[in-house]
Write a protein that holds these residues in place. Structure first.
Motif, mmCIF file in Angstrom:
data_model
loop_
_atom_site.group_PDB
_atom_site.id
_atom_site.type_symbol
_atom_site.label_atom_id
_atom_site.label_comp_id
_atom_site.label_asym_id
_atom_site.label_seq_id
_atom_site.Cartn_x
_atom_site.Cartn_y
_atom_site.Cartn_z
ATOM 1 N N ARG A 60 -16.849 -12.898 -12.834
ATOM 2 C CA ARG A 60 -15.711 -12.665 -11.940
ATOM 3 C C ARG A 60 -14.979 -11.373 -12.272
ATOM 4 N NH1 ARG A 60 -14.491 -18.179 -12.828
ATOM 5 N NH2 ARG A 60 -12.737 -17.594 -14.165
ATOM 6 N N HIS A 61 -15.033 -10.917 -13.518
ATOM 7 C CA HIS A 61 -14.236 -9.775 -13.961
ATOM 8 C C HIS A 61 -15.119 -8.627 -14.462
ATOM 9 C CE1 HIS A 61 -11.536 -13.308 -14.296
ATOM 10 N NE2 HIS A 61 -10.619 -12.470 -13.865
ATOM 11 N N THR A 62 -16.186 -8.366 -13.762
ATOM 12 C CA THR A 62 -17.050 -7.259 -14.152
ATOM 13 C C THR A 62 -16.375 -5.916 -13.857
ATOM 14 O OG1 THR A 62 -18.141 -7.387 -11.993
ATOM 15 C CG2 THR A 62 -19.193 -8.522 -13.834
ATOM 16 N N LEU A 63 -16.737 -4.914 -14.662
ATOM 17 C CA LEU A 63 -16.241 -3.548 -14.472
ATOM 18 C C LEU A 63 -17.362 -2.710 -13.878
ATOM 19 C CD1 LEU A 63 -14.448 -3.078 -17.928
ATOM 20 C CD2 LEU A 63 -13.412 -3.738 -15.737
ATOM 21 N N ARG A 69 -22.323 -3.021 -10.331
ATOM 22 C CA ARG A 69 -21.110 -3.779 -10.585
ATOM 23 C C ARG A 69 -21.064 -4.416 -11.970
ATOM 24 N NH1 ARG A 69 -23.437 -7.693 -6.699
ATOM 25 N NH2 ARG A 69 -23.636 -9.766 -7.661
ATOM 26 N N TYR A 70 -22.164 -4.359 -12.727
ATOM 27 C CA TYR A 70 -22.176 -4.915 -14.082
ATOM 28 C C TYR A 70 -22.169 -3.843 -15.170
ATOM 29 C CZ TYR A 70 -23.588 -9.255 -11.739
ATOM 30 O OH TYR A 70 -23.637 -10.351 -10.932
ATOM 31 N N LEU A 71 -22.383 -2.580 -14.817
ATOM 32 C CA LEU A 71 -22.667 -1.548 -15.812
ATOM 33 C C LEU A 71 -21.485 -1.248 -16.724
ATOM 34 C CD1 LEU A 71 -24.643 0.474 -16.976
ATOM 35 C CD2 LEU A 71 -23.959 2.104 -15.197
ATOM 36 N N GLY A 72 -20.271 -1.173 -16.181
ATOM 37 C CA GLY A 72 -19.117 -0.845 -17.000
ATOM 38 C C GLY A 72 -18.885 -1.871 -18.098
ATOM 39 N N SER A 73 -18.986 -3.142 -17.749
ATOM 40 C CA SER A 73 -18.803 -4.200 -18.743
ATOM 41 C C SER A 73 -19.911 -4.169 -19.778
ATOM 42 C CB SER A 73 -18.774 -5.562 -18.051
ATOM 43 O OG SER A 73 -17.700 -5.642 -17.135
ATOM 44 N N LEU A 74 -21.136 -3.952 -19.338
ATOM 45 C CA LEU A 74 -22.267 -3.891 -20.262
ATOM 46 C C LEU A 74 -22.079 -2.777 -21.288
ATOM 47 C CD1 LEU A 74 -25.991 -4.328 -19.405
ATOM 48 C CD2 LEU A 74 -25.311 -2.287 -20.643
#
Length: 420
Positions: A60-63, A69-74
């Motif tokens: 729900r809070h991916t960056l 849509r997942y790269l910043g959090s990864l």
């Protein structure tokens, strides 16, 4: 080059797993810790068991970053993993075993969260045609990470120091982030309105796949956790053990990944699960029957075959599971599958090491073989049930598509309206 980001996204998790189960385990075993003490080491993977609890929150809070849509959090979590590896290097290993264990649990928590984002990264940027190649990269990256977390770490630890080994792992973790940032694939926006959530309905909806995941790896998990300690007990040095795990993680897993990818593309993940489970049971039986007679070289060959079979199993199972996730929370559902796998992996690891400490290796190997054979019966029914569910889902999608086409006005009518 198209699949390089997938390889590099999963390598850091393999490094952490290799450190815990082979690198640190081999280091402590060589330093004199017994099997009962080492049996506590698998508990460092508890976060992988529980990651389904926070996976929906992560999704729900991916960056988002660079159209993914997942790269910043990864990327953020991977930087945190590198920093923690540096910190563990400053801990004295034999005088602060408890501190090392706590640090490894925190590292596993970051690694499990990283895997949630990597799974979303892979699932949402592939389709049914390209997914087997992404699965091969997923398993290949994890296995190559095992090599780095075992061979490279053990070599640095033996020839330099514990600290140098962890500093090397931190540097590798940072370097692996660069290809992911440079060539990250785009992901479409989430089409589902429903937000990812942790709910009991998820377990009820996915229980056949969860059960199959739990029983699929029992034999191979037990053999792989015994691999390091059995080879050390055969007289291998740290560097020789690292060389052996390197061959297993490169040639063995490479062959298994290629074979598993071919099976997944030609037969589909569900149709080849039972033959792979039978292969796992046969290898467990070979190890149990040959235990009194095998020497060092025979065990090196047996564990090489085990690594090939394990890689085949990882590819075909996770290819099947990627097709069973729900559209509104693919990463969270996939995390639930992996948590079930982690529960079995941790439980089998602890029980196998404890039993081996008290009874010796052969009773454990016999038990693994018998359990693997017994698991074939429920696995057959589960595969049939999942195949029927998949066919029903495909039929429903086809019916919806046909209904949408039927409700669409014909081109001639549209033209008449426009001209009128």
């Amino acid at each position: 080059m198209r699949y390089l980001p997938y390889w590099c996204a999963y390598l850091p998790q393999g490094i952490v797993t290799g450190l815990m189960f082979q690198g640190v385990a081999g280091y402590f075993r060589h330093a004199g810790l017994d099997l009962a003490q080492l049996s506590w080491l698998p508990f460092t993977m508890l976060p992988w068991v529980a990651k389904f609890l926070w996976a929906p929150w992560c999704e729900r809070h991916t960056l988002p970053l660079c159209g993914n849509r997942y790269l910043g959090s990864l990327a953020l979590v991977q930087l945190m993993m590198a920093a923690l590896l540096v910190c563990i290097g400053f801990v004295s290993p034999l005088h602060a075993v408890g501190s090392v264990m706590l640090a490894l649990i925190l590292l596993a928590t970051l690694s499990a969260s990283h895997d949630v984002y990597a799974d979303g990264f892979a699932i949402c940027s592939t389709d049914a045609r390209s997914r087997p190649f992404a699965n091969a990269a997923q398993v290949g990256g994890s296995y190559l990470g095992l090599v780095l977390g075992s061979f490279v770490f053990l070599t640095l630890a033996q020839h330099a120091s514990w600290r140098s080994g962890f500093f090397g792992m931190a540097l590798l973790t940072l370097v692996l982030l660069l290809p992911v940032l440079a060539r990250a694939p785009l992901t479409p926006p989430n089409p589902a309105r429903q937000r990812p959530r942790l709910e009991l309905g998820s377990v009820r909806a996915l229980w056949p796949a969860l059960t199959l995941t739990a029983i699929f790896y029992i034999a191979i998990r037990g053999l792989m956790v015994l691999q390091t300690v059995m080879l050390v007990d055969q007289g291998l040095s740290l560097s020789a053990l690292g060389e052996a795990t390197t061959l297993y993680g490169t040639l063995g897993s490479g062959a298994g990944i290629m074979l598993g990818g071919q099976l997944a593309r030609r037969l589909g993940g569900l149709r080849c699960l039972l033959p792979v489970m039978l292969l796992h049971a046969a290898l467990a039986a070979l190890a149990a029957l040959g235990y009194p007679y095998f020497g060092l070289w025979a065990w090196l060959v047996v564990f090489g075959l085990v690594n090939v079979a394990a890689a085949i199993g990882f590819v075909v199972l996770y290819n099947a599971l990627m097709g069973l996730v729900r559209p509104h929370q693919p990463a969270a559902d996939y995390a639930l599958f992996q948590s079930a796998d982690a529960i079995v992996a941790m439980s089998v690891s602890v029980v196998a090491l404890r039993l081996a400490h008290h009874t010796g290796y052969r009773p454990v190997l016999m038990t693994l073989a018998l359990v693997a054979l017994a698991s074939l019966v429920p696995a057959r029914g589960l595969c049939r049930r999942l195949a029927r569910s998949a066919q029903a889902a495909q039929a429903a999608q086809a019916a919806q598509a046909a209904q949408a086409v039927a409700l669409r006005p014909p081109a001639s009518s549209e033209s008449e309206v426009i001209h009128g």
